[in-house]
Design a protein around this motif. Sequence first.
Motif, PDB file in Angstrom:
ATOM      1  N   LEU A 211       0.840  -1.191   0.000  1.00  0.00           N
ATOM      2  CA  LEU A 211       0.000   0.000   0.000  1.00  0.00           C
ATOM      3  C   LEU A 211       0.880   1.247   0.000  1.00  0.00           C
ATOM      4  CD1 LEU A 211      -2.673  -1.185   2.593  1.00  0.00           C
ATOM      5  CD2 LEU A 211      -2.846  -1.205   0.096  1.00  0.00           C
ATOM      6  N   GLN A 212       0.247   2.385  -0.231  1.00  0.00           N
ATOM      7  CA  GLN A 212       0.962   3.665  -0.327  1.00  0.00           C
ATOM      8  C   GLN A 212       2.146   3.536  -1.296  1.00  0.00           C
ATOM      9  OE1 GLN A 212       1.262   4.143   4.155  1.00  0.00           O
ATOM     10  NE2 GLN A 212       0.522   6.201   3.641  1.00  0.00           N
ATOM     11  N   THR A 213       1.884   2.846  -2.385  1.00  0.00           N
ATOM     12  CA  THR A 213       2.918   2.574  -3.381  1.00  0.00           C
ATOM     13  C   THR A 213       2.413   2.999  -4.750  1.00  0.00           C
ATOM     14  OG1 THR A 213       3.729   0.667  -2.123  1.00  0.00           O
ATOM     15  CG2 THR A 213       4.347   0.790  -4.440  1.00  0.00           C
ATOM     16  N   ASP A 214       3.123   3.923  -5.374  1.00  0.00           N
ATOM     17  CA  ASP A 214       2.761   4.390  -6.703  1.00  0.00           C
ATOM     18  C   ASP A 214       3.407   3.487  -7.746  1.00  0.00           C
ATOM     19  OD1 ASP A 214       2.507   5.815  -9.177  1.00  0.00           O
ATOM     20  OD2 ASP A 214       2.202   7.656  -8.035  1.00  0.00           O
ATOM     21  N   PHE A 215       2.595   2.925  -8.620  1.00  0.00           N
ATOM     22  CA  PHE A 215       3.084   2.015  -9.651  1.00  0.00           C
ATOM     23  C   PHE A 215       4.207   2.623 -10.476  1.00  0.00           C
ATOM     24  CE2 PHE A 215       2.385   1.071 -14.267  1.00  0.00           C
ATOM     25  CZ  PHE A 215       3.043  -0.159 -14.289  1.00  0.00           C
ATOM     26  N   THR A 216       4.075   3.906 -10.801  1.00  0.00           N
ATOM     27  CA  THR A 216       5.083   4.530 -11.663  1.00  0.00           C
ATOM     28  C   THR A 216       6.462   4.567 -11.008  1.00  0.00           C
ATOM     29  OG1 THR A 216       4.488   6.731 -10.833  1.00  0.00           O
ATOM     30  CG2 THR A 216       3.352   5.961 -12.807  1.00  0.00           C
ATOM     31  N   GLU A 235      -3.648   7.679 -17.806  1.00  0.00           N
ATOM     32  CA  GLU A 235      -2.474   7.861 -16.952  1.00  0.00           C
ATOM     33  C   GLU A 235      -1.394   6.837 -17.292  1.00  0.00           C
ATOM     34  OE1 GLU A 235      -1.418   7.356 -12.236  1.00  0.00           O
ATOM     35  OE2 GLU A 235      -3.308   8.329 -12.755  1.00  0.00           O
ATOM     36  N   TYR A 236      -1.806   5.604 -17.561  1.00  0.00           N
ATOM     37  CA  TYR A 236      -0.836   4.565 -17.913  1.00  0.00           C
ATOM     38  C   TYR A 236      -0.011   4.992 -19.124  1.00  0.00           C
ATOM     39  CZ  TYR A 236       1.259   0.154 -19.278  1.00  0.00           C
ATOM     40  OH  TYR A 236       2.172  -0.820 -19.619  1.00  0.00           O
ATOM     41  N   PHE A 237      -0.658   5.588 -20.111  1.00  0.00           N
ATOM     42  CA  PHE A 237       0.026   6.006 -21.333  1.00  0.00           C
ATOM     43  C   PHE A 237       0.542   7.444 -21.252  1.00  0.00           C
ATOM     44  CE2 PHE A 237      -2.620   2.477 -22.867  1.00  0.00           C
ATOM     45  CZ  PHE A 237      -1.642   1.718 -23.508  1.00  0.00           C
ATOM     46  N   ASN A 238       0.661   7.933 -20.022  1.00  0.00           N
ATOM     47  CA  ASN A 238       1.222   9.265 -19.773  1.00  0.00           C
ATOM     48  C   ASN A 238       0.494  10.343 -20.572  1.00  0.00           C
ATOM     49  OD1 ASN A 238       3.002  10.925 -18.372  1.00  0.00           O
ATOM     50  ND2 ASN A 238       4.509  10.909 -20.027  1.00  0.00           N
ATOM     51  N   TYR A 239      -0.838  10.181 -20.690  1.00  0.00           N
ATOM     52  CA  TYR A 239      -1.706  11.175 -21.318  1.00  0.00           C
ATOM     53  C   TYR A 239      -1.267  11.520 -22.735  1.00  0.00           C
ATOM     54  CZ  TYR A 239      -2.574  11.551 -16.314  1.00  0.00           C
ATOM     55  OH  TYR A 239      -2.826  11.261 -14.997  1.00  0.00           O
ATOM     56  N   ALA A 240      -0.805  10.521 -23.475  1.00  0.00           N
ATOM     57  CA  ALA A 240      -0.251  10.744 -24.821  1.00  0.00           C
ATOM     58  C   ALA A 240      -1.246  11.423 -25.757  1.00  0.00           C
ATOM     59  CB  ALA A 240       0.199   9.411 -25.412  1.00  0.00           C
ATOM     60  N   TYR A 241      -2.529  11.118 -25.622  1.00  0.00           N
ATOM     61  CA  TYR A 241      -3.540  11.710 -26.501  1.00  0.00           C
ATOM     62  C   TYR A 241      -4.384  12.756 -25.773  1.00  0.00           C
ATOM     63  CZ  TYR A 241      -2.333   7.643 -29.332  1.00  0.00           C
ATOM     64  OH  TYR A 241      -1.640   6.702 -30.065  1.00  0.00           O
ATOM     65  N   GLY A 242      -4.000  13.085 -24.572  1.00  0.00           N
ATOM     66  CA  GLY A 242      -4.772  14.018 -23.768  1.00  0.00           C
ATOM     67  C   GLY A 242      -5.460  13.315 -22.606  1.00  0.00           C
ATOM     68  N   ARG A 243      -5.959  14.090 -21.683  1.00  0.00           N
ATOM     69  CA  ARG A 243      -6.588  13.524 -20.484  1.00  0.00           C
ATOM     70  C   ARG A 243      -8.038  13.160 -20.749  1.00  0.00           C
ATOM     71  NH1 ARG A 243      -4.085  14.326 -15.418  1.00  0.00           N
ATOM     72  NH2 ARG A 243      -2.054  15.378 -15.617  1.00  0.00           N
ATOM     73  N   LEU A 244      -8.421  11.994 -20.281  1.00  0.00           N
ATOM     74  CA  LEU A 244      -9.828  11.601 -20.297  1.00  0.00           C
ATOM     75  C   LEU A 244     -10.543  12.301 -19.136  1.00  0.00           C
ATOM     76  CD1 LEU A 244      -9.450   7.789 -21.018  1.00  0.00           C
ATOM     77  CD2 LEU A 244     -10.784   9.396 -22.410  1.00  0.00           C
ATOM     78  N   GLN A 319     -11.092   5.379 -27.173  1.00  0.00           N
ATOM     79  CA  GLN A 319     -10.804   4.365 -28.193  1.00  0.00           C
ATOM     80  C   GLN A 319      -9.355   4.449 -28.678  1.00  0.00           C
ATOM     81  OE1 GLN A 319     -13.736   2.054 -27.773  1.00  0.00           O
ATOM     82  NE2 GLN A 319     -12.363   1.679 -29.487  1.00  0.00           N
ATOM     83  N   ARG A 320      -8.805   5.636 -28.694  1.00  0.00           N
ATOM     84  CA  ARG A 320      -7.392   5.771 -29.099  1.00  0.00           C
ATOM     85  C   ARG A 320      -6.482   5.076 -28.086  1.00  0.00           C
ATOM     86  NH1 ARG A 320      -5.901  11.757 -30.941  1.00  0.00           N
ATOM     87  NH2 ARG A 320      -4.224  10.574 -31.947  1.00  0.00           N
ATOM     88  N   TYR A 321      -6.795   5.248 -26.813  1.00  0.00           N
ATOM     89  CA  TYR A 321      -6.015   4.549 -25.783  1.00  0.00           C
ATOM     90  C   TYR A 321      -6.259   3.042 -25.840  1.00  0.00           C
ATOM     91  CZ  TYR A 321      -4.660   8.967 -23.598  1.00  0.00           C
ATOM     92  OH  TYR A 321      -4.118  10.204 -23.341  1.00  0.00           O
TER      93      TYR A 321
END
Length: 368
Positions: A211-216, A235-244, A319-321
């Motif tokens: 717990l209290q562990t950030d995956f990144t 977030e996983y794709f570092n917002y490559a196409y923009g934020r949902l 859909q892009r993500y």
Amino acid sequence: MFDYLIVGAGLAGSTLAERLASEKNAKVLVVDRRSHVAGNAYDCYDDSGVLVHRYGAHLFHTNDREVYLYLSQFTDWHHYIHRVLSWVDGQQLPFPINLDTLNQLYGLSLTEETMKLFLDERAEAQEIKNSENVIVGQVGKELYEKFFANYTRKQWGLSAAELEPEVCARIPVRFNRDSRYFTDVYQGMPKQGYSRMIERMLQHPNIKLMLQTDFTEIRHLIPYKQLIYTGPIDEYFNYAYGRLPYRSLRFEFETLAQESFQPACVVNYPNEFDFTRILEMKHATGQKCEVTTIVREYPVAEGEPYYPVPAKKNRELYQRYAEEAAKMDKVYFVGRLAQYRYLNMDQVVREALDLFARLRSQDITRRI
């Protein structure tokens, strides 16, 4: 070396961790950035001893017998049928709209047959393109304005005309006195709470929990063979196409020196006030004590992501993500945030069980 790294200790991640450890004897590491398990279903006792849901009401209901039996391995159930009231024109009225709703609101004595005639006279023929069309086509403009328009605007930050039809299509109109919010076969609450249920799911000796562990921060430090991700896909794709876009909630808790505050677990406030509803979880949990805790829910645009916003442009961005996710090998996305879908709890567990079945099938194919 872990067989699986699972990001998120909510229902999706915990279901998969339990199944993989129990059925495949896999070594699983579950990480979560929060200080507790259960995700948004987390519940705990407050300082007054009242069992509260820290992230909004979570009410279990399903017609999926397999999901119900699966979760029943980890909890007994408190029988609870959920009913909602809506504060409209100075009255607490049954919601979804039913026969009693209209009779109380307008001081009428409608029957099932005359209720249909009453609504037929008010409903306006609509081409169903959005959620406003769905409701106006069922009950007309006046009832839409009283029960839906302002609530939807507060909840989503958008008008019903800007939301996909399924948002309001989930809410039925009933031509009888059935005041149940859900009509599923299985309804109830875990007797000792969701947190305790999920703690039991994660007790297998093959499961390690951080717990209290950030995956990144640990994704390149801990060796693993396959990844299951239940967080926001953008977030996983570092917002490559923009934020949902996601809607969040702010909670205002208040403990009162009285046994109960309102006649139902949830009372909606579609028109007055900045909050959308007041929750009193004692109605759902069945807890008996001399005080009660209520919580007012305020939808907000920023904060922890709770609800994917079901608008067409957001679905297209997702859909892009999703296309990027489909290209990935040994990385799987599951859950409300990872799939950018409004999933009920039983649907989350179903998605997790289905993913487990696919993973097990892949192993069998490889062995053949």
